[in-house]
Design an enzyme around this catalytic site. Structure first.
Site: not given
Length: 147
Positions: A46, A53
Site C-alpha cells: 500500500c 496487499d
C-alpha cells in the site's frame, strides 16, 4: 534469441522499473490463440501504509510475433513485493507494459484484490476489443466470498 533469465540464476529485481522482461518468438505465428497466466499470490505494498496487499491476477493475451518468457514474467511480478502502489496502478501498469513491449495483438488483465478495510477491489484493463472469433474463457475468479 538471447534471454536474460532463462537457464540462468536471477535475483528478484529491486523494482518493476528495473525488471527486465524477456520475449521470445511466437512458436505459432499466424495462428490466433490465447495465452493465460494465472497469478494467485501477487503481492505489492500500500502506498500510504506500506502494508502488504494481495491479489489474484489473470493475464490473457493473443500474441503477434512475440510471447513473454515466463521466468522473466515471474521475476517482474515478484518485483512488486516491495513496490508501493495502489491496486489500480499495479494492475494497469502490468497490462500496459506487457502489451506495449510485446506488441501483442490483444491483452487483458484482471486484478482481483483481496479486501483491505473490508472492501475488495477488482481492477480490469484491456488493450481494446477482443479479436473476432477468439475463444475467450471466463477468467475463473469468483466474485468475492473469501476467494
Amino acid at each position: 534469441m538471447e534471454t536474460t533469465h532463462l537457464g540462468k540464476t536471477s535475483a528478484l529485481p529491486d523494482s518493476p522499473e528495473k525488471a527486465i522482461l524477456d520475449y521470445v518468438p511466437n512458436p505459432r505465428p499466424g495462428q490466433r490463440y490465447l495465452i493465460r497466466f494465472a497469478v494467485p499470490e501477487f503481492t505489492s505494498l500500500c502506498p500510504v501504509t506500506s502494508q502488504p496487499d494481495f491479489a489474484h491476477l489473470v493475464i490473457d493475451y493473443v500474441p503477434d510475433k512475440l510471447i513473454v518468457e515466463s521466468k522473466s514474467l515471474k521475476l517482474f511480478l515478484g518485483s512488486f513485493r516491495n513496490h508501493n502502489a495502489f491496486h489500480e496502478d499495479c494492475t494497469v501498469s502490468i497490462g500496459e507494459r506487457l502489451f506495449t513491449e510485446m506488441k501483442a495483438e490483444w491483452l487483458r488483465i484482471g486484478g482481483y484484490w483481496y479486501p483491505r478495510g473490508g472492501i475488495p477491489i477488482d481492477v480490469f484493463w484491456q488493450s481494446g476489443p477482443p479479436p473476432s472469433g477468439l475463444w475467450l474463457p471466463d477468467q475463473g475468479v469468483p466474485p468475492y466470498r473469501g476467494r
